[in-house]
Scaffold this active site. Structure first.
Site, PDB file in Angstrom:
ATOM      1  N   TYR A  51     -24.792 -55.726  37.871  1.00 15.20           N
ATOM      2  CA  TYR A  51     -23.824 -56.628  38.493  1.00 15.20           C
ATOM      3  C   TYR A  51     -22.561 -55.838  38.815  1.00 15.20           C
ATOM      4  O   TYR A  51     -22.022 -55.132  37.961  1.00 15.20           O
ATOM      5  CB  TYR A  51     -23.468 -57.798  37.566  1.00 15.20           C
ATOM      6  CG  TYR A  51     -22.638 -58.855  38.272  1.00 15.20           C
ATOM      7  CD1 TYR A  51     -23.241 -59.961  38.830  1.00 15.20           C
ATOM      8  CD2 TYR A  51     -21.262 -58.711  38.412  1.00 15.20           C
ATOM      9  CE1 TYR A  51     -22.496 -60.920  39.520  1.00 15.20           C
ATOM     10  CE2 TYR A  51     -20.507 -59.649  39.099  1.00 15.20           C
ATOM     11  CZ  TYR A  51     -21.126 -60.755  39.651  1.00 15.20           C
ATOM     12  OH  TYR A  51     -20.387 -61.686  40.331  1.00 15.20           O
ATOM     13  N   GLN A 107     -25.083 -67.447  39.335  1.00 12.88           N
ATOM     14  CA  GLN A 107     -26.355 -67.554  40.051  1.00 12.88           C
ATOM     15  C   GLN A 107     -27.023 -66.194  40.218  1.00 12.88           C
ATOM     16  O   GLN A 107     -28.259 -66.087  40.206  1.00 12.88           O
ATOM     17  CB  GLN A 107     -26.177 -68.236  41.407  1.00 12.88           C
ATOM     18  CG  GLN A 107     -25.294 -67.514  42.403  1.00 12.88           C
ATOM     19  CD  GLN A 107     -23.824 -67.918  42.280  1.00 12.88           C
ATOM     20  OE1 GLN A 107     -23.380 -68.375  41.231  1.00 12.88           O
ATOM     21  NE2 GLN A 107     -23.084 -67.748  43.356  1.00 12.88           N
ATOM     22  N   ASN A 159     -16.522 -61.708  36.084  1.00 15.58           N
ATOM     23  CA  ASN A 159     -15.537 -62.681  35.620  1.00 15.58           C
ATOM     24  C   ASN A 159     -16.096 -63.512  34.465  1.00 15.58           C
ATOM     25  O   ASN A 159     -17.181 -63.238  33.951  1.00 15.58           O
ATOM     26  CB  ASN A 159     -15.074 -63.564  36.788  1.00 15.58           C
ATOM     27  CG  ASN A 159     -16.211 -64.394  37.377  1.00 15.58           C
ATOM     28  OD1 ASN A 159     -17.247 -64.617  36.753  1.00 15.58           O
ATOM     29  ND2 ASN A 159     -16.014 -64.861  38.603  1.00 15.58           N
ATOM     30  N   SER A 205      -9.430 -55.035  28.615  1.00 13.81           N
ATOM     31  CA  SER A 205      -9.336 -53.592  28.432  1.00 13.81           C
ATOM     32  C   SER A 205      -8.258 -53.237  27.411  1.00 13.81           C
ATOM     33  O   SER A 205      -7.263 -53.948  27.258  1.00 13.81           O
ATOM     34  CB  SER A 205      -9.024 -52.927  29.769  1.00 13.81           C
ATOM     35  OG  SER A 205      -9.122 -51.523  29.666  1.00 13.81           O
ATOM     36  N   GLN A 265      -3.850 -49.286  31.651  1.00 14.95           N
ATOM     37  CA  GLN A 265      -4.681 -50.377  31.142  1.00 14.95           C
ATOM     38  C   GLN A 265      -4.008 -51.726  31.355  1.00 14.95           C
ATOM     39  O   GLN A 265      -4.664 -52.726  31.661  1.00 14.95           O
ATOM     40  CB  GLN A 265      -4.990 -50.165  29.660  1.00 14.95           C
ATOM     41  CG  GLN A 265      -5.780 -48.908  29.372  1.00 14.95           C
ATOM     42  CD  GLN A 265      -7.005 -48.776  30.266  1.00 14.95           C
ATOM     43  OE1 GLN A 265      -7.906 -49.610  30.236  1.00 14.95           O
ATOM     44  NE2 GLN A 265      -7.039 -47.737  31.092  1.00 14.95           N
ATOM     45  N   HIS A 275      -4.717 -53.822  34.516  1.00  8.28           N
ATOM     46  CA  HIS A 275      -5.992 -54.518  34.726  1.00  8.28           C
ATOM     47  C   HIS A 275      -5.780 -56.028  34.790  1.00  8.28           C
ATOM     48  O   HIS A 275      -6.209 -56.688  35.721  1.00  8.28           O
ATOM     49  CB  HIS A 275      -6.979 -54.184  33.604  1.00  8.28           C
ATOM     50  CG  HIS A 275      -7.721 -52.910  33.815  1.00  8.28           C
ATOM     51  ND1 HIS A 275      -8.600 -52.724  34.845  1.00  8.28           N
ATOM     52  CD2 HIS A 275      -7.722 -51.751  33.115  1.00  8.28           C
ATOM     53  CE1 HIS A 275      -9.116 -51.509  34.781  1.00  8.28           C
ATOM     54  NE2 HIS A 275      -8.595 -50.895  33.745  1.00  8.28           N
ATOM     55  N   GLU A 302     -10.948 -49.611  22.412  1.00  5.84           N
ATOM     56  CA  GLU A 302     -11.873 -49.200  23.472  1.00  5.84           C
ATOM     57  C   GLU A 302     -11.579 -47.761  23.896  1.00  5.84           C
ATOM     58  O   GLU A 302     -12.466 -46.914  23.955  1.00  5.84           O
ATOM     59  CB  GLU A 302     -11.713 -50.156  24.658  1.00  5.84           C
ATOM     60  CG  GLU A 302     -12.554 -49.804  25.866  1.00  5.84           C
ATOM     61  CD  GLU A 302     -12.207 -50.660  27.075  1.00  5.84           C
ATOM     62  OE1 GLU A 302     -13.008 -50.680  28.023  1.00  5.84           O
ATOM     63  OE2 GLU A 302     -11.117 -51.281  27.086  1.00  5.84           O
ATOM     64  N   HIS A 303     -10.317 -47.485  24.218  1.00  6.19           N
ATOM     65  CA  HIS A 303      -9.879 -46.134  24.607  1.00  6.19           C
ATOM     66  C   HIS A 303      -8.845 -45.647  23.592  1.00  6.19           C
ATOM     67  O   HIS A 303      -7.888 -46.360  23.300  1.00  6.19           O
ATOM     68  CB  HIS A 303      -9.210 -46.144  25.979  1.00  6.19           C
ATOM     69  CG  HIS A 303     -10.037 -46.763  27.069  1.00  6.19           C
ATOM     70  ND1 HIS A 303      -9.798 -48.037  27.559  1.00  6.19           N
ATOM     71  CD2 HIS A 303     -11.090 -46.276  27.768  1.00  6.19           C
ATOM     72  CE1 HIS A 303     -10.672 -48.309  28.507  1.00  6.19           C
ATOM     73  NE2 HIS A 303     -11.468 -47.265  28.660  1.00  6.19           N
ATOM     74  N   ASP A 324     -12.255 -42.949  33.199  1.00  7.36           N
ATOM     75  CA  ASP A 324     -12.624 -44.079  34.042  1.00  7.36           C
ATOM     76  C   ASP A 324     -13.462 -43.648  35.229  1.00  7.36           C
ATOM     77  O   ASP A 324     -14.320 -44.399  35.695  1.00  7.36           O
ATOM     78  CB  ASP A 324     -11.369 -44.783  34.569  1.00  7.36           C
ATOM     79  CG  ASP A 324     -10.714 -45.677  33.530  1.00  7.36           C
ATOM     80  OD1 ASP A 324     -11.372 -46.013  32.531  1.00  7.36           O
ATOM     81  OD2 ASP A 324      -9.530 -46.026  33.725  1.00  7.36           O
ATOM     82  N   GLU A 362     -46.838 -60.986  -2.162  1.00  8.55           N
ATOM     83  CA  GLU A 362     -46.189 -61.925  -1.250  1.00  8.55           C
ATOM     84  C   GLU A 362     -47.041 -63.163  -0.985  1.00  8.55           C
ATOM     85  O   GLU A 362     -46.643 -64.056  -0.239  1.00  8.55           O
ATOM     86  CB  GLU A 362     -45.874 -61.233   0.084  1.00  8.55           C
ATOM     87  CG  GLU A 362     -44.805 -60.149  -0.052  1.00  8.55           C
ATOM     88  CD  GLU A 362     -44.479 -59.459   1.278  1.00  8.55           C
ATOM     89  OE1 GLU A 362     -45.205 -59.718   2.276  1.00  8.55           O
ATOM     90  OE2 GLU A 362     -43.520 -58.669   1.310  1.00  8.55           O
ATOM     91  N   HIS A 377     -53.590 -60.558   4.710  1.00  8.69           N
ATOM     92  CA  HIS A 377     -52.980 -59.233   4.833  1.00  8.69           C
ATOM     93  C   HIS A 377     -53.650 -58.261   3.856  1.00  8.69           C
ATOM     94  O   HIS A 377     -54.024 -57.142   4.209  1.00  8.69           O
ATOM     95  CB  HIS A 377     -51.481 -59.299   4.515  1.00  8.69           C
ATOM     96  CG  HIS A 377     -50.625 -59.809   5.623  1.00  8.69           C
ATOM     97  ND1 HIS A 377     -50.741 -61.075   6.124  1.00  8.69           N
ATOM     98  CD2 HIS A 377     -49.619 -59.208   6.329  1.00  8.69           C
ATOM     99  CE1 HIS A 377     -49.843 -61.250   7.082  1.00  8.69           C
ATOM    100  NE2 HIS A 377     -49.143 -60.127   7.233  1.00  8.69           N
TER     101      HIS A 377
END
Length: 435
Positions: free
Chosen positions: A135, A196, A219, A242, A264, A267, A332-333, A366, A420, A425
């Site tokens: 995506y 979708q 999003n 971020s 950052q 963003h 994250e960074h 990046d 068991e 088994h």
């Protein structure tokens, strides 16, 4: 322009732990209305296929088509995109792709096997998923770097087919994104977006093939849809805002650090930028640089909101304590903008990506450093990793017993199975025992 009101914390304060927790907490709860809408879309695409995809594409992206096949980007359109971008842009895409590919080729795991004395063979077989879905945000947003970072590891992993979806609201489609897809080796591209598109990739329709794994940012509707279809398909992660955390010892130009924090913050308003330093004067100088540079930024209001709502300047007693604070946040960074980054690296346990030294700006990661920029957020670096070749592969255990080996192992299996209460088994193993 008014002064920048950014939170200052000191680890020596009795209230530090409480205030830090409040600042790093991020509410990832989903609006029930969003969740309801996403589930309706997913169910419609699952049951109606192409018809639902066309309906939502027309209503949400204002893009009409007679069939989903008409939404597939043609080879001619891709060729036009390559011709339309500038020579410098194409060179940058190809250079970045080369570095990303070279790095990820070193990640590729190998199958292995070993043999025991009685001829028993045990091992692990590593194979790629058959088909991956990517995506990519579309319309006015153009993220060719995201295409490279997601598609190239899939290709290196050996995925047979990479299917990309990218929304084209009002028919608007980025040539740079399409060019990146060609360079990265994407097989099919559909101008689909939103929940979708995720549904089409997860369930398959008459036209869009179902995939095994879905990766890529989007999003809130895309993130929610990915969360909902997890289990039917694999996903990379449900990423939050971020983040960047910079540990500075005062040796890096304050303007550089200010811009790293801005990188950052621009963003979105929920992004988080943090500077940690044992030097209070350095914190002041970076703050002054931020106030000086903020008016020069195109996204100044977004940066300001991000820094004032979630940003922090944290005073610590030492660089070792800075590492402790960073490990608690698990960013994250993480930039180790210090004179001896290798020495401090030994104390870092949790971070998505670690940028070493004054010259290693996070932004290089990046786009073109090579390691993946799809990274764990929200403290999940404590237990998860950057996107990589391994995300597009799965492992099968390989087990082969000789008669002798089956007899020896069967006695152990029989005892445990009967313990068991699983008689079938036990007897399955016992049939193969040698007297």
């Amino acid at each position: 322009m008014s002064s920048l009101d950014i939170t200052r914390l000191d680890t020596g304060s009795a209230e530090f732990d409480q205030k830090l927790h409040q600042k790093i907490a991020w509410d990832d709860s989903i609006d029930p209305k969003v969740q309801e809408t996403v589930r309706e879309i997913l169910d419609a695409v699952r049951t109606e296929g192409d018809a639902a995809v066309l309906r939502y594409t027309a209503s949400l992206d204002r893009l009409d088509a007679a069939s989903v096949s008409d939404l597939q980007v043609s080879r001619e359109r891709l060729d036009r995109a390559l011709d339309a971008i500038g020579a410098d842009e194409r060179e940058a895409l190809e250079h970045a792709a080369s570095r990303i590919r070279a790095y990820h080729e070193k990640q590729r795991p190998e199958s292995w096997q070993y043999e025991e004395a009685d001829g028993t063979r045990l091992g692990q077989r590593v194979l790629p998923v058959d088909r991956a879905g990517l995506y990519v945000p579309g319309g006015k947003a153009a993220y060719p770097s995201s295409v490279l970072m997601n598609a190239i590891p899939a290709r290196v992993a050996g995925v047979s087919e990479v299917v990309m979806v990218v929304p084209a609201p009002d028919g608007e489609l980025s040539d740079l994104v399409l060019a990146a897809a060609v360079i990265a080796g994407v097989d099919r591209i559909y101008t689909l977006g939103g929940a979708q598109a995720i549904a089409a990739l997860a369930y398959g329709t008459e036209t869009v093939p179902a995939v095994d794994k879905i990766v890529g940012p989007g999003n809130i509707f895309v993130a929610m849809a990915k969360r909902e279809v997890f289990g039917i398909v694999g996903i990379d992660m449900v990423a939050g805002p971020s983040e960047i955390l910079v540990v500075g010892d005062g040796t890096t130009d304050p303007d550089w650090i200010a811009m790293d924090l801005f990188s950052q913050a621009e963003h979105d308003e929920q992004a988080q930028s943090i500077l940690v330093s044992p030097d209070a004067d350095y914190l002041d100088r970076v703050h002054q640089s931020m106030e000086k540079l903020l008016p020069t930024m195109e996204r100044a209001e977004i940066i300001r909101r991000s820094l004032e709502d979630r940003g922090m300047l944290i005073k610590v007693a030492s660089l070792s304590e800075a590492a402790d604070v960073s490990n608690r946040i698990a960013p994250e960074h993480l930039e180790l903008s210090v004179a001896d980054p290798d020495g401090l690296l030994a104390e870092i346990r949790h971070a998505g990506a670690i940028f070493m030294g004054s010259y290693t700006a996070e932004v290089l990661g990046d786009y073109c450093a090579g390691p993946n920029h799809v990274l764990p957020t929200g403290g999940t670096a404590r237990f998860s990793s950057p996107l990589g070749v391994y995300d597009f592969q799965k492992r099968s255990s390989v087990i082969y017993f000789t008669g002798e080996g089956a007899s020896q192992a069967g006695r152990t299996a029989s005892v445990l199975a009967r313990g068991e209460g699983l008689t079938a088994h036990a007897r399955s193993a016992e049939y193969r025992l040698r007297s």
